[in-house]
Motif scaffolding. Structure first.
Motif, PDB file in Angstrom:
ATOM      1  N   LEU A  51       0.835  -1.203   0.000  1.00 48.39           N
ATOM      2  CA  LEU A  51       0.000   0.000   0.000  1.00 48.39           C
ATOM      3  C   LEU A  51       0.871   1.256   0.000  1.00 48.39           C
ATOM      4  N   LEU A  52       2.016   1.220   0.716  1.00 49.63           N
ATOM      5  CA  LEU A  52       2.947   2.350   0.677  1.00 49.63           C
ATOM      6  C   LEU A  52       3.553   2.528  -0.709  1.00 49.63           C
ATOM      7  N   ASN A  53       3.703   1.426  -1.433  1.00 52.73           N
ATOM      8  CA  ASN A  53       4.229   1.480  -2.800  1.00 52.73           C
ATOM      9  C   ASN A  53       3.157   1.861  -3.811  1.00 52.73           C
ATOM     10  N   GLN A  54       1.954   2.122  -3.337  1.00 51.69           N
ATOM     11  CA  GLN A  54       0.795   2.442  -4.166  1.00 51.69           C
ATOM     12  C   GLN A  54       0.412   1.304  -5.094  1.00 51.69           C
ATOM     13  N   LYS A  55       0.660   0.084  -4.667  1.00 54.27           N
ATOM     14  CA  LYS A  55       0.205  -1.129  -5.365  1.00 54.27           C
ATOM     15  C   LYS A  55      -1.016  -1.638  -4.603  1.00 54.27           C
ATOM     16  N   TYR A  56      -2.144  -0.985  -4.810  1.00 46.19           N
ATOM     17  CA  TYR A  56      -3.317  -1.197  -3.970  1.00 46.19           C
ATOM     18  C   TYR A  56      -3.941  -2.578  -4.141  1.00 46.19           C
ATOM     19  N   VAL A  57      -4.005  -3.072  -5.361  1.00 44.05           N
ATOM     20  CA  VAL A  57      -4.604  -4.394  -5.582  1.00 44.05           C
ATOM     21  C   VAL A  57      -3.761  -5.473  -4.900  1.00 44.05           C
ATOM     22  N   LYS A  58      -2.450  -5.383  -5.085  1.00 44.56           N
ATOM     23  CA  LYS A  58      -1.553  -6.350  -4.462  1.00 44.56           C
ATOM     24  C   LYS A  58      -1.597  -6.238  -2.938  1.00 44.56           C
ATOM     25  N   GLY A  59      -1.658  -5.021  -2.428  1.00 46.39           N
ATOM     26  CA  GLY A  59      -1.725  -4.811  -0.982  1.00 46.39           C
ATOM     27  C   GLY A  59      -2.999  -5.391  -0.379  1.00 46.39           C
ATOM     28  N   VAL A  60      -4.126  -5.123  -1.003  1.00 42.03           N
ATOM     29  CA  VAL A  60      -5.398  -5.659  -0.502  1.00 42.03           C
ATOM     30  C   VAL A  60      -5.409  -7.182  -0.607  1.00 42.03           C
ATOM     31  N   LEU A  61      -4.816  -7.724  -1.662  1.00 42.36           N
ATOM     32  CA  LEU A  61      -4.741  -9.180  -1.809  1.00 42.36           C
ATOM     33  C   LEU A  61      -3.928  -9.802  -0.670  1.00 42.36           C
ATOM     34  N   PHE A  62      -2.787  -9.214  -0.339  1.00 45.27           N
ATOM     35  CA  PHE A  62      -1.976  -9.737   0.762  1.00 45.27           C
ATOM     36  C   PHE A  62      -2.698  -9.625   2.098  1.00 45.27           C
ATOM     37  N   ILE A  63      -3.402  -8.526   2.327  1.00 45.18           N
ATOM     38  CA  ILE A  63      -4.158  -8.370   3.570  1.00 45.18           C
ATOM     39  C   ILE A  63      -5.261  -9.416   3.644  1.00 45.18           C
ATOM     40  N   PHE A  64      -5.967  -9.622   2.535  1.00 42.20           N
ATOM     41  CA  PHE A  64      -7.014 -10.646   2.488  1.00 42.20           C
ATOM     42  C   PHE A  64      -6.435 -12.032   2.752  1.00 42.20           C
ATOM     43  N   LEU A  65      -5.296 -12.339   2.130  1.00 42.94           N
ATOM     44  CA  LEU A  65      -4.674 -13.651   2.333  1.00 42.94           C
ATOM     45  C   LEU A  65      -4.236 -13.843   3.777  1.00 42.94           C
ATOM     46  N   GLU A  66      -3.752 -12.772   4.416  1.00 42.95           N
ATOM     47  CA  GLU A  66      -3.334 -12.885   5.815  1.00 42.95           C
ATOM     48  C   GLU A  66      -4.535 -13.234   6.694  1.00 42.95           C
ATOM     49  N   PHE A  67      -5.662 -12.565   6.475  1.00 42.85           N
ATOM     50  CA  PHE A  67      -6.860 -12.875   7.258  1.00 42.85           C
ATOM     51  C   PHE A  67      -7.393 -14.267   6.940  1.00 42.85           C
ATOM     52  N   LEU A  68      -7.330 -14.666   5.673  1.00 43.01           N
ATOM     53  CA  LEU A  68      -7.795 -16.001   5.279  1.00 43.01           C
ATOM     54  C   LEU A  68      -6.981 -17.089   5.967  1.00 43.01           C
ATOM     55  N   VAL A  69      -5.665 -16.967   5.924  1.00 45.55           N
ATOM     56  CA  VAL A  69      -4.799 -17.969   6.554  1.00 45.55           C
ATOM     57  C   VAL A  69      -5.013 -17.978   8.064  1.00 45.55           C
ATOM     58  N   ASN A  70      -5.157 -16.801   8.659  1.00 43.68           N
ATOM     59  CA  ASN A  70      -5.363 -16.705  10.100  1.00 43.68           C
ATOM     60  C   ASN A  70      -6.659 -17.406  10.508  1.00 43.68           C
ATOM     61  N   ILE A  71      -7.725 -17.168   9.785  1.00 41.99           N
ATOM     62  CA  ILE A  71      -9.018 -17.764  10.126  1.00 41.99           C
ATOM     63  C   ILE A  71      -9.023 -19.263   9.856  1.00 41.99           C
ATOM     64  N   GLN A  72      -8.517 -19.667   8.703  1.00 38.93           N
ATOM     65  CA  GLN A  72      -8.557 -21.086   8.336  1.00 38.93           C
ATOM     66  C   GLN A  72      -7.649 -21.947   9.217  1.00 38.93           C
ATOM     67  N   SER A  73      -6.594 -21.360   9.739  1.00 35.08           N
ATOM     68  CA  SER A  73      -5.682 -22.141  10.582  1.00 35.08           C
ATOM     69  C   SER A  73      -6.079 -22.131  12.054  1.00 35.08           C
ATOM     70  N   ASN A  74      -7.108 -21.350  12.421  1.00 38.42           N
ATOM     71  CA  ASN A  74      -7.541 -21.209  13.824  1.00 38.42           C
ATOM     72  C   ASN A  74      -6.399 -20.705  14.704  1.00 38.42           C
ATOM     73  N   PHE A  75      -5.580 -19.853  14.164  1.00 40.64           N
ATOM     74  CA  PHE A  75      -4.382 -19.391  14.852  1.00 40.64           C
ATOM     75  C   PHE A  75      -4.710 -18.592  16.109  1.00 40.64           C
ATOM     76  N   ASN A  76      -5.685 -17.698  16.017  1.00 41.97           N
ATOM     77  CA  ASN A  76      -6.011 -16.875  17.190  1.00 41.97           C
ATOM     78  C   ASN A  76      -6.561 -17.710  18.339  1.00 41.97           C
ATOM     79  N   GLU A  77      -7.410 -18.690  18.029  1.00 40.81           N
ATOM     80  CA  GLU A  77      -7.951 -19.556  19.079  1.00 40.81           C
ATOM     81  C   GLU A  77      -6.840 -20.348  19.757  1.00 40.81           C
TER      82      GLU A  77
END
Length: 86
Positions: free
Chosen positions: A21-47
């Protein structure tokens, strides 16, 4: 390494995608943020983290989906590398 690259690296450590996002690559930035949340939820990491904080390590290990959790290092390191190199 210049100050700008260090800043992007540190933001990528905070959350994958922030460096993009700092590099102004917004699509790539949002994709990485989405993937981070997806992996976090699917792996039950927070629990698992909560269980381990309560001292229940066995339950923590049982809760984690290790197949999803193995994507975490790949996602973080690629995001950091991409933010600095872009």
């Amino acid at each position: 390494m210049n100050k700008n690259a260090i800043e992007k690296l540190l933001w990528s450590i905070a959350l994958p995608g922030f460096g993009q996002l700092l590099n102004q690559k917004y699509v790539k930035g949002v994709l990485f943020i989405f993937l981070e949340f997806l992996v976090n939820i699917q792996s039950n990491f927070n629990e698992a983290i909560i269980s381990s904080f309560h001292g229940d390590t066995n339950t923590s290990i049982e809760q984690i989906n290790f197949k999803w959790l193995m994507f975490y290092p790949c996602l973080y390191f690629f995001s950091m590398w991409d933010a600095v190199k872009d």
